[in-house]
Design a protein around this motif. Structure first.
Motif, short mmCIF file in Angstrom:
data_model
loop_
_atom_site.label_atom_id
_atom_site.label_comp_id
_atom_site.label_asym_id
_atom_site.label_seq_id
_atom_site.Cartn_x
_atom_site.Cartn_y
_atom_site.Cartn_z
N ARG A 79 14.15 44.83 88.05
CA ARG A 79 12.73 45.14 87.86
C ARG A 79 11.85 44.60 88.98
N GLU A 80 12.09 43.36 89.39
CA GLU A 80 11.19 42.68 90.32
C GLU A 80 11.65 42.73 91.77
N TYR A 84 19.97 30.98 94.05
CA TYR A 84 19.04 32.10 94.19
C TYR A 84 18.27 32.02 95.50
N GLN A 85 17.98 30.82 95.93
CA GLN A 85 17.32 30.64 97.23
C GLN A 85 18.14 31.26 98.34
N LEU A 95 14.52 38.63 101.23
CA LEU A 95 13.57 38.80 100.14
C LEU A 95 12.73 37.53 99.97
N PRO A 96 11.53 37.65 99.46
CA PRO A 96 10.65 36.47 99.34
C PRO A 96 11.17 35.45 98.32
N LEU A 97 11.04 34.18 98.68
CA LEU A 97 11.45 33.11 97.76
C LEU A 97 10.43 32.94 96.64
N TYR A 98 9.17 33.10 96.97
CA TYR A 98 8.10 32.95 95.97
C TYR A 98 7.73 34.31 95.40
N PRO A 99 7.61 34.39 94.07
CA PRO A 99 7.80 33.33 93.06
C PRO A 99 9.19 33.38 92.42
N ASN A 117 15.53 30.84 88.15
CA ASN A 117 16.17 29.61 87.66
C ASN A 117 15.78 29.36 86.21
N ASP A 118 14.48 29.42 85.93
CA ASP A 118 14.00 29.14 84.56
C ASP A 118 14.47 30.20 83.58
N LEU A 119 14.48 31.45 84.01
CA LEU A 119 14.91 32.54 83.14
C LEU A 119 16.37 32.36 82.73
N TYR A 120 17.19 32.01 83.71
CA TYR A 120 18.61 31.83 83.42
C TYR A 120 18.83 30.68 82.44
#
Length: 229
Positions: free
Chosen positions: A33-34, A70-71, A79-83, A89-92
């Motif tokens: 999606r993102e 992921y970084q 691809l951009p690191l932010y956000p 990380n939090d989603l996983y």
């Protein structure tokens, strides 16, 4: 006589396999999606990144750090690191913690062992904080007397230094420590090679003729197995 019982965490106290599948599904949907990465491509990049990290980092706790994974993945794809790094990380981990449930019988086993005066501990690969969180949501942290992670020792199982640290914290000789885990190589053989006793937790195992391994298919069998040693 056994005086301390030390538990692995992942696929021993809960099904990491099931929780990881749920977390990865949600992560892959986010990437699609993102970031415009299809499920197939995301899986390929994930595997490629893990192999890259393992090649130059070796078997260390930081290998399991999802922020690093992921970084590097996003950097490699431009691809951009932010956000995304922190969100992924939090989603996983949030999803994994939401879906993690104790394996059948573990609470009964832990309570029975505590009542009989055994010291209980954790011996786990991975970084300390996330393993503490897992134990907290599983309702097991309050029952543990000590904790050893590969982040603390600088080595992962089956390295002897890892088990030496477990023995030191257990406060008794290695032969009086019992390690319980799902990995025959890392948890069982690693512990035995370091002088501990071990029980293999494997619900699907069917013993074959000539095999010599102490094992349980259900955690409710653990107190009796400990007392028999």
């Amino acid at each position: 006589m056994i005086k301390a019982v030390i538990f692995d965490v992942d696929n021993t106290l809960y099904s990491y396999t099931d929780a990881h599948e749920a977390a990865f599904d949600r992560l892959a949907a986010y990437a699609d999606r993102e970031l415009g990465l299809s499920r197939a491509l995301f899986e390929e990049l994930h595997q490629r990144t893990e192999h890259e990290l393992r090649t130059y980092m070796g078997e260390v706790a930081a290998l399991h750090n999802r922020c690093i994974r992921y970084q590097v993945m996003l950097e490699n794809q431009g691809l951009p690191l932010y956000p995304h790094v922190l969100k992924m990380n939090d989603l996983y981990w949030d999803t994994l913690l939401e879906t993690a449930v104790p394996v059948p019988g573990i609470m009964e086993a832990v309570n029975a062992l505590k009542e009989k005066g055994f010291r209980l501990g954790i011996g786990t690969d991975m970084t300390a904080r996330i393993q503490f969180r897992k134990l907290e949501v599983l309702g097991l942290l309050r029952h543990m007397d000590f904790f050893v992670s590969s982040e603390e020792t600088g080595t992962e199982k089956p390295h002897p230094a890892f088990f030496a640290r477990c023995v030191k914290k257990a406060g008794c000789p290695a032969k009086e420590c019992l390690f319980v885990g799902d990995s025959l190589k890392k948890d069982v053989q690693g512990a035995v090679d370091a002088g501990l006793q071990a029980v293999w937790y494997c619900p699907e195992y069917r013993k074959k003729a000539g095999e010599d391994v102490s094992w349980i298919a259900d955690m409710r069998q653990l107190p009796e197995a400990v007392l028999a040693l």
